[in-house]
Write a protein that holds these residues in place. Structure first.
Motif, short mmCIF file in Angstrom:
data_model
loop_
_atom_site.label_atom_id
_atom_site.label_comp_id
_atom_site.label_asym_id
_atom_site.label_seq_id
_atom_site.Cartn_x
_atom_site.Cartn_y
_atom_site.Cartn_z
N LEU A 61 -0.08 -8.02 -5.84
CA LEU A 61 0.30 -6.84 -5.07
C LEU A 61 1.24 -7.22 -3.91
O LEU A 61 2.18 -6.48 -3.56
CB LEU A 61 -0.96 -6.15 -4.55
CG LEU A 61 -0.79 -4.72 -4.09
CD1 LEU A 61 -0.20 -3.84 -5.18
CD2 LEU A 61 -2.12 -4.14 -3.62
N SER A 62 1.00 -8.39 -3.33
CA SER A 62 1.81 -8.81 -2.17
C SER A 62 3.29 -8.88 -2.51
O SER A 62 4.16 -8.54 -1.72
CB SER A 62 1.33 -10.18 -1.68
OG SER A 62 1.36 -11.08 -2.77
N GLN A 63 3.57 -9.25 -3.78
CA GLN A 63 4.96 -9.33 -4.23
C GLN A 63 5.61 -7.95 -4.18
O GLN A 63 6.71 -7.77 -3.68
CB GLN A 63 4.98 -9.87 -5.66
CG GLN A 63 6.25 -9.58 -6.41
CD GLN A 63 7.07 -10.84 -6.61
OE1 GLN A 63 6.55 -11.86 -7.04
NE2 GLN A 63 8.35 -10.75 -6.26
N ILE A 64 4.82 -6.96 -4.74
CA ILE A 64 5.35 -5.60 -4.73
C ILE A 64 5.57 -5.13 -3.30
O ILE A 64 6.59 -4.51 -2.97
CB ILE A 64 4.38 -4.66 -5.47
CG1 ILE A 64 4.36 -5.06 -6.98
CG2 ILE A 64 4.82 -3.20 -5.32
CD1 ILE A 64 3.55 -4.15 -7.83
N VAL A 65 4.59 -5.47 -2.43
CA VAL A 65 4.71 -5.08 -1.02
C VAL A 65 6.01 -5.62 -0.41
O VAL A 65 6.79 -4.90 0.21
CB VAL A 65 3.50 -5.59 -0.22
CG1 VAL A 65 3.74 -5.46 1.28
CG2 VAL A 65 2.26 -4.81 -0.63
N SER A 66 6.25 -6.90 -0.64
CA SER A 66 7.46 -7.47 -0.03
C SER A 66 8.72 -6.87 -0.64
O SER A 66 9.72 -6.65 0.04
CB SER A 66 7.47 -9.00 -0.18
OG SER A 66 7.48 -9.33 -1.53
N ASP A 67 8.62 -6.50 -1.97
CA ASP A 67 9.77 -5.87 -2.61
C ASP A 67 10.03 -4.48 -2.02
O ASP A 67 11.18 -4.06 -1.87
CB ASP A 67 9.55 -5.76 -4.11
CG ASP A 67 9.69 -7.12 -4.79
OD1 ASP A 67 10.19 -8.05 -4.13
OD2 ASP A 67 9.28 -7.27 -5.98
N ILE A 68 8.92 -3.80 -1.72
CA ILE A 68 9.10 -2.48 -1.11
C ILE A 68 9.80 -2.64 0.24
O ILE A 68 10.75 -1.92 0.58
CB ILE A 68 7.76 -1.78 -0.93
CG1 ILE A 68 7.17 -1.38 -2.31
CG2 ILE A 68 7.93 -0.49 -0.08
CD1 ILE A 68 5.77 -0.82 -2.22
N ASN A 69 9.29 -3.60 1.00
CA ASN A 69 9.89 -3.83 2.32
C ASN A 69 11.37 -4.20 2.19
O ASN A 69 12.19 -3.84 3.02
CB ASN A 69 9.16 -4.96 3.04
CG ASN A 69 7.83 -4.44 3.62
OD1 ASN A 69 7.71 -3.23 3.87
ND2 ASN A 69 6.88 -5.33 3.80
N LEU A 107 -1.27 -0.13 0.99
CA LEU A 107 0.06 -0.62 1.34
C LEU A 107 0.19 -0.82 2.85
O LEU A 107 0.72 -1.84 3.30
CB LEU A 107 1.12 0.35 0.85
CG LEU A 107 1.26 0.41 -0.68
CD1 LEU A 107 2.34 1.40 -1.10
CD2 LEU A 107 1.57 -0.98 -1.26
N SER A 108 -0.38 0.15 3.62
CA SER A 108 -0.25 -0.02 5.06
C SER A 108 -1.09 -1.19 5.54
O SER A 108 -0.73 -1.89 6.46
CB SER A 108 -0.61 1.28 5.80
OG SER A 108 -1.97 1.60 5.56
N ASP A 109 -2.21 -1.39 4.86
CA ASP A 109 -3.01 -2.58 5.21
C ASP A 109 -2.20 -3.85 4.98
O ASP A 109 -2.36 -4.84 5.69
CB ASP A 109 -4.27 -2.65 4.33
CG ASP A 109 -5.29 -1.61 4.75
OD1 ASP A 109 -5.05 -0.96 5.80
OD2 ASP A 109 -6.30 -1.43 4.02
N TYR A 110 -1.36 -3.81 3.94
CA TYR A 110 -0.53 -4.98 3.66
C TYR A 110 0.66 -5.06 4.61
O TYR A 110 1.44 -6.00 4.55
CB TYR A 110 0.01 -4.90 2.22
CG TYR A 110 -0.88 -5.60 1.22
CD1 TYR A 110 -0.72 -6.98 0.99
CD2 TYR A 110 -1.86 -4.92 0.52
CE1 TYR A 110 -1.53 -7.62 0.07
CE2 TYR A 110 -2.67 -5.55 -0.37
CZ TYR A 110 -2.51 -6.92 -0.61
OH TYR A 110 -3.30 -7.56 -1.50
#
Ligand code: ADP
Ligand code: ZN
Ligand code: MG
Length: 645
Positions: A61-69, A107-110
């Motif tokens: 999930l962290s990968q997706i998070v960084s991609d979103i960012n 997502l916000s937690d991430y």
């Protein structure tokens, strides 16, 4: 000379095993098959799963998070816990979130900035989608279903196999379970035997619906005794009763009870009844019961102890169960005369069903039954075959159909022709032809006169059966044969017929003696048969004036120190009178046969000459020779038989 089956049946006592053993496929084969099916299923499942899940790469999930960012993600789809992110280059990646937490929360937690989320299209899809259900439930349901199926199937098998294994080890009875469709026999498989079937219908009704009978207090027979000549379908009928009623059928043959070790027979009986009661309603079938059920108490020196104990145990068991136990004991025998009276008294085998040899109509029906799976030519006419086979039992007819099929197959034909069946009649009656058994010219000459002697005497004497065929081709053990067939089905034979039969049997011997002034061993079987017949006339049928109506049976089962004591029932004087009477009967027959052959010597020469030339003379040809010499052949209407009873 050759005896017709009607006469033969009086001497032969056939033993045969019961039903063939039911054999399911091997348990191991089944297990291996189950395993392979299981492998295939799981392979199939993983393929399906791959189809659904391999479209996108799985990432943390962290990968997706960084991609979103980083702004690479254009949309996110949430389905259950699965998060699928679609990138600007149209590629997708999947990941999983914590169960129960909304994605935005996660997502916000991430640490995803809400500003970057604003560009991302978010959809939450329904969890009831096909994909969800498929992926969640298939892995659970398929193996479960599979397991249930396997357990159900195996337990079904085990029930049969377990019972079989059990009964095998202990009572040696064979079990035919009602579920076994391959071995199921019904009344439709039994041709003819109408009366017997009618009587047995009652038993079928009881087994099908025992409550009805028990409630009204009806006493249902415990034992049914089937009586009839060998091969008349006793075993078949018993199986048909079980098949009609749909109950388990435990069968054991009388000879199987009798074992070397004392006590085994009796304990087998016990086991058999216990097992059958557990499976009730059921039928216990004691085949060839005369092997254990002979009159007790004739043994000298305890030779028959084992048999007696077995019989006693059968009696005890039959007394020991109630009609409410819904077990019916059936038994079969071709010697009802030797059964112990205790067996046939009320409460035991009190129901007796007699199965006669089939009459012409029944024979036709039996032939038809056994032709069901055989392709028949257009010329096959069962009525004719039935007419030519008086005295044949059901088993003989079944054999005849089979021989016919074998003949057709050997000659590479696809259908059985009438000709095959006609040839099979003789084969069943006399054994196969032995064309390779070549007679030298002298023997051929003697055999021709021998058979011509039989045939001529049979044609002249009033009460002898007419000749169907004369041959000097050897069959079975006979060098030649004269085939006589009665004009109609006979249930009884008269004294006059016996006397003529004896004269016909002597015909061969006398012909040899008059023509060659010598005698060969070829007549020995004839002499044996006719002597036995003459003795029976005196000692069993009351056909001698001197001896009268007293019956002198040879001692049954009497043994003294292992040696049979024949005819222990008559005094020395009586024995001498019997011998004299037998001799008188044979001498009388001899004179009559001799007179016939002397008077018709010309015909004898004609028949013998023709036999040497062509080896086999059929009825038409034979009658032409008779007519040419002034003898009128017997016709159907020509003979008056005494009315039956
Ligand atoms: P039994 O027990 O009386 O000696 P079986 O019942 O063993 O005779 O019969 C032997 C075979 O003969 C059967 O398997 C069957 O093929 C055939 N058979 C005898 N009687 C009949 C009949 N009435 N109908 C059809 N087939 C019969
Ligand atoms: Zn002979
Ligand atoms: Mg039988």
């Amino acid at each position: 000379m050759v005896r017709t089956p009607q006469q033969k049946k009086q001497q032969s006592e056939r033993k045969e095993g019961g039903a063939p053993q039911g054999k399911g496929p091997n348990l191991w084969v089944q297990l291996v098959a189950a395993f392979i099916i299981f492998l295939l299923l799981s392979a199939g499942y993983s393929l399906v799963q791959q189809y659904f899940s391999q479209q996108s790469e799985s990432v943390p999930l962290s990968q997706i998070v960084s991609d979103i960012n980083a702004g690479k993600v254009t949309s996110i789809e949430v389905s259950g816990d699965t998060v699928t992110a679609t990138y600007s280059d149209k590629s997708t990646k999947t990941s999983h979130k914590e169960t129960g937490t909304p994605l935005t929360q996660t997502l916000s937690d991430y640490g995803v900035a809400s500003s970057s989320l604003a560009h991302v299209q978010m959809t939450v899809s329904d969890e009831g989608g096909l994909r969800f259900w498929a992926l969640t439930l298939i892995p659970i349901i398929v193996p479960l279903l599979f397991l249930f199926g396997l357990v159900w199937y195996l337990s079904r098998q085990m029930r049969g196999a377990g019972m079989q294994a059990f009964t095998f080890g202990r009572s040696l009875a064979r079990l035919t379970s009602p579920e076994d469709q391959n071995q199921r026999v019904t009344f439709a498989d039994v041709a003819g035997a109408r009366e017997a079937k009618e009587e047995l219908t009652e038993i079928v009704d009881f087994l099908k619906n025992p409550k009805k009978f028990i409630q009204i207090g009806a006493r249902i027979p415990k034992g049914v005794l089937l009586m009839g000549a060998p091969g008349t379908g006793k075993t078949l009928l018993a199986r048909a009763v079980a098949g009609e009623a749909g109950v388990p059928f435990f069968s054991i043959s009388g000879s199987e009870f009798v074992e070397m070790f004392v006590g085994v027979g009796a304990s087998r009986v016990r086991d058999l009844f216990t097992t059958a009661k557990r499976g009730s309603p059921a039928i216990i079938f004691l085949d060839e019961i005369d092997a254990v059920g002979r009159v007790r108490g004739t043994g000298v020196g305890g030779g028959n102890d084992e048999r007696e104990q077995t019989l006693n145990q059968i009696l005890v068991e039959m007394d020991g169960f109630e009609p409410s136990e819904k077990v019916i004991v059936m038994a079969a025998t071709n010697r009802p005369d030797v059964l112990d009276p205790a067996l046939v008294r009320p409460g035991r085998f009190d129901r007796r069903v007699v199965i006669d040899l089939p009459d012409r109509r029944d024979r036709e029906e039996i032939l038809r039954t056994h032709s069901r799976s055989k392709p028949l030519g257009p010329d096959v006419n069962f009525a004719v075959i039935a007419e030519r086979t008086p005295g044949f039992s059901g088993a003989d007819l079944a054999n005849l159909m089979n021989e016919g099929a074998i003949l057709a197959a050997r000659e590479n034909r696809k259908e059985i022709a009438q000709f095959d069946l006609i040839r099979s009649i003789e084969k069943v009656m006399l054994g196969p032809e032995r064309r390779s058994h070549v007679l030298n010219p002298k023997e051929k000459h003697i055999t021709a006169y021998h058979e011509a002697g039989h045939a001529l005497v049979a044609s002249v004497l009033e009460y002898a059966d007419p000749v169907h065929k004369v041959s000097i081709i050897s069959r079975g053990r006979a060098a030649g044969y004269t085939l006589k067939l009665p004009l109609e089905d006979k249930k009884m034979q008269s004294r006059k017929e016996f006397l003529d039969d004896i004269a016909v049997s002597l015909g061969g011997y006398i012909a040899e003696k008059t023509v060659f002034d010598d005698i060969t061993t070829g007549a020995s079987n004839d002499l044996q048969v006719l002597t036995a017949l003459a003795r029976d006339m005196v000692t069993r049928y009351g056909m001698s004036e001197k001896i009268g109506t007293m019956v002198y049976e040879p001692g049954q089962g009497r043994t003294l120190f292992g040696a049979g004591v024949e005819g222990g029932e008559q005094s020395q004087e009586t024995a001498a009178v019997i011998d004299a009477e037998v001799k008188r009967i044979i001498d009388g027959a001899y004179k009559r046969a001799d007179a016939v052959l002397k008077k018709h010597r010309k015909v004898l020469d004609a028949i013998a000459g023709k036999l040497v030339e062509v080896e086999t003379i059929e009825r038409d040809e034979f009658e032409k020779i008779l007519i040419a010499n002034g003898i009128t052949p017997k016709k159907k209407e020509g003979i008056e038989h005494a009315p039956l009873a």
